[in-house]
Design a protein around this motif. Structure first.
Motif, PDB file in Angstrom:
ATOM      1  N   LEU A 124       0.796  -1.102   0.037  1.00 32.82           N
ATOM      2  CA  LEU A 124       0.062  -0.053  -0.083  1.00 32.82           C
ATOM      3  C   LEU A 124       0.935   1.258  -0.010  1.00 32.82           C
ATOM      4  O   LEU A 124       0.509   2.412   0.664  1.00 32.82           O
ATOM      5  CB  LEU A 124      -0.801   0.110   1.314  1.00 32.82           C
ATOM      6  N   PHE A 125       1.882   1.374  -0.668  1.00 25.74           N
ATOM      7  CA  PHE A 125       2.738   2.320  -0.678  1.00 25.74           C
ATOM      8  C   PHE A 125       2.378   3.688  -1.063  1.00 25.74           C
ATOM      9  O   PHE A 125       1.619   3.789  -2.024  1.00 25.74           O
ATOM     10  CB  PHE A 125       4.102   2.163  -1.776  1.00 25.74           C
ATOM     11  N   ASN A 126       2.315   4.733  -0.190  1.00 26.43           N
ATOM     12  CA  ASN A 126       1.763   6.146  -0.560  1.00 26.43           C
ATOM     13  C   ASN A 126       0.311   5.964  -0.542  1.00 26.43           C
ATOM     14  O   ASN A 126      -0.175   6.977  -1.172  1.00 26.43           O
ATOM     15  CB  ASN A 126       2.367   6.752  -1.962  1.00 26.43           C
ATOM     16  N   ILE A 127      -0.151   4.938   0.357  1.00 31.53           N
ATOM     17  CA  ILE A 127      -1.580   5.232   0.476  1.00 31.53           C
ATOM     18  C   ILE A 127      -2.233   6.489   0.961  1.00 31.53           C
ATOM     19  O   ILE A 127      -3.234   7.104   0.946  1.00 31.53           O
ATOM     20  CB  ILE A 127      -2.061   4.052   1.281  1.00 31.53           C
TER      21      ILE A 127
ATOM     22  N   VAL B 289      -4.352  -6.002  -1.986  1.00 31.21           N
ATOM     23  CA  VAL B 289      -4.272  -5.594  -3.543  1.00 31.21           C
ATOM     24  C   VAL B 289      -4.263  -6.654  -4.440  1.00 31.21           C
ATOM     25  O   VAL B 289      -4.755  -6.380  -5.644  1.00 31.21           O
ATOM     26  CB  VAL B 289      -2.981  -4.793  -3.609  1.00 31.21           C
TER      27      VAL B 289
ATOM     28  N   GLN C   8       8.757   3.674  -6.631  1.00 27.53           N
ATOM     29  CA  GLN C   8       9.518   3.582  -5.379  1.00 27.53           C
ATOM     30  C   GLN C   8      10.667   4.394  -4.873  1.00 27.53           C
ATOM     31  O   GLN C   8      11.133   5.311  -5.892  1.00 27.53           O
ATOM     32  CB  GLN C   8       9.948   1.845  -5.214  1.00 27.53           C
TER      33      GLN C   8
ATOM     34  N   GLY D 226      -3.501  13.461  -6.151  1.00 25.57           N
ATOM     35  CA  GLY D 226      -3.361  12.009  -5.642  1.00 25.57           C
ATOM     36  C   GLY D 226      -3.757  11.009  -6.323  1.00 25.57           C
ATOM     37  O   GLY D 226      -4.678  10.962  -6.917  1.00 25.57           O
TER      38      GLY D 226
ATOM     39  N   VAL E 268      -1.576   9.396   0.539  1.00 20.21           N
ATOM     40  CA  VAL E 268      -2.213  10.528  -0.423  1.00 20.21           C
ATOM     41  C   VAL E 268      -3.648  10.755  -0.689  1.00 20.21           C
ATOM     42  O   VAL E 268      -4.231  11.561  -1.296  1.00 20.21           O
ATOM     43  CB  VAL E 268      -1.303  10.743  -1.655  1.00 20.21           C
TER      44      VAL E 268
ATOM     45  N   ILE F 146      -2.944   6.908  -6.794  1.00 20.24           N
ATOM     46  CA  ILE F 146      -2.901   5.494  -6.186  1.00 20.24           C
ATOM     47  C   ILE F 146      -2.060   4.481  -7.197  1.00 20.24           C
ATOM     48  O   ILE F 146      -2.799   4.339  -8.208  1.00 20.24           O
ATOM     49  CB  ILE F 146      -4.061   4.819  -5.738  1.00 20.24           C
TER      50      ILE F 146
ATOM     51  N   ILE G  71     -10.088   5.697  -2.706  1.00 17.02           N
ATOM     52  CA  ILE G  71      -8.869   4.917  -3.290  1.00 17.02           C
ATOM     53  C   ILE G  71      -9.410   4.538  -4.781  1.00 17.02           C
ATOM     54  O   ILE G  71      -8.567   4.410  -5.750  1.00 17.02           O
ATOM     55  CB  ILE G  71      -8.464   3.974  -2.401  1.00 17.02           C
TER      56      ILE G  71
ATOM     57  N   GLU H 243       2.976   9.993  -6.643  1.00 18.29           N
ATOM     58  CA  GLU H 243       1.455   9.836  -6.125  1.00 18.29           C
ATOM     59  C   GLU H 243       1.245  11.320  -5.802  1.00 18.29           C
ATOM     60  O   GLU H 243      -0.234  11.542  -5.492  1.00 18.29           O
ATOM     61  CB  GLU H 243       1.647   8.961  -4.885  1.00 18.29           C
TER      62      GLU H 243
ATOM     63  N   PHE I 162      -0.743   1.160  -6.159  1.00 17.31           N
ATOM     64  CA  PHE I 162      -0.597   0.026  -5.911  1.00 17.31           C
ATOM     65  C   PHE I 162      -2.010  -0.923  -6.834  1.00 17.31           C
ATOM     66  O   PHE I 162      -2.613  -0.042  -7.434  1.00 17.31           O
ATOM     67  CB  PHE I 162      -0.656  -0.539  -4.456  1.00 17.31           C
TER      68      PHE I 162
END
Lengths: 135, 135, 135, 135
Positions: free
Chosen positions: B81-84, C118, C76, C90, B86, C92, C53, C85, C94
């Motif tokens: 969930l990287f950078n969720i 995910v 990353q 904003g 935002v 998402i 999301i 992001e 993932f």
């Protein structure tokens, strides 16, 4: 010296008691001299949209050190401050926000109340102001 | 049935007492099942920047029905969930937010605490959860 | 020609049926080629924070015409698109967002799914893509 | 108990059928008691700018538990709620949003419709309200 939490809670409680006595359901917010929230409550079944409005009323009253309704007289079409409401992330300029003034006359913060007619909102805010405890 | 103001105030008070006992200065926020603020306090001299963080922690805990720190384990670089953070106008995913769960197991809202180390924030939030009054 | 509502609803329904079959509670969003929402549903008791999301996943997939998880590999720390992001209000990055591609190979929009792991989000989104009706 | 997806979809479908019968192209949004989106559709070739307006109408109707047009009567220049629209991230106070009320009289959410004249928007919203299925 700044508004203490104890003072802010005293203001909220006085306003809350007035609202209960009047049979109205309010959102009640208190900000300090920096216009930042110190205490807030939303009464059961109070309008959800009044949450944001109560906080904006408190901020507006402190931003300009006057009751929000006074600012609203100046922001009407043709008035000197027309549409000032779009500034500061959103101002509310109808009644319900009142500055909190210390013994020495300095503005210590403000209360904002929303959830009923603007007359009721203002009356509950006045009760909160009257309930400001001495330090 | 929704979280009442009385319950939210009970949660805030329990967290407040814990913070006083620990000698830490906290912002404490409680939201209902709709992730909307019900009660908030900022202790004297608490970090101003923690005001928004405490509210975002409470919202985050309700948005995903888990302690904020659990979400933070998943939002690290390389995590699922990287950078969720935002999303949703800003999430806070380090510890200090915990859901409030009713007797029947349903999530009634959440508490968010910010103002010290994340360990202290979480401890104070736990005290708030433990103080949730029955209706 | 653009994605029709009927097509978007077909995509949502196919994803919804997959989610029910898997026993997961999802937010499901479909956007058109302009990255604007066409259809959305939130299943009972799905995570509230996944509402935003799911929409952001759909937008992200259309913004860059690739599955959201592919973009996440590039965002990353140390990667070429680190912290992308924060753009576009904003993103998402993932898994769970997938472009919808027409018979001629043109991107017609995208689906975004959020509410579980995910992997599950992506699986449900794939079911939605597979359910895209011909015009 | 909260508004179910099935109920929200029933409201959307009833409004959609009315819009088709009237020959108008609408955005139709339904929110729950927490003012969070449950279902949404945008009809083919409906105004793109009405997407956001339909959602804001639904939120506004729930925020104050009244039809949006009623609020708009109070927010005119010289009225008691002038410029209330800047609060809550943007309110829409012309007709097209109506609360959804359960059998027990409790507000369960709201519908918001936008895409034609405000009279048509309101008429389609009314059809949606009339289509609220029992649980």
């Amino acid at each position: 010296m700044g508004l203490t939490l104890k003072q802010a809670q005293g203001v909220v409680q006085a306003a809350h008691e007035k609202a209960v006595a009047m049979g109205v359901k309010m959102n009640i917010a208190v900000v300090d001299a920096g216009a930042n929230l110190v205490a807030f409550i939303r009464m059961d079944d109070a309008w959800l949209g009044s949450l944001d409005i109560s906080i904006k009323k408190a901020k507006t009253a402190r931003f300009f050190d006057m009751p929000t309704g006074e600012l609203g007289k100046l922001s009407q079409p043709g008035g000197p401050l027309f549409n000032i409401e779009v500034s500061n992330g959103g101002l509310i300029t109808f009644p319900g926000g009142i500055p909190l003034v210390g013994d020495g006359g300095q503005v210590m913060g403000a209360i904002g109340v929303s959830g009923s007619t603007v007359e009721n909102d203002h009356t509950v805010a006045e009760a909160g102001v009257a309930g400001l405890p001495a330090r």
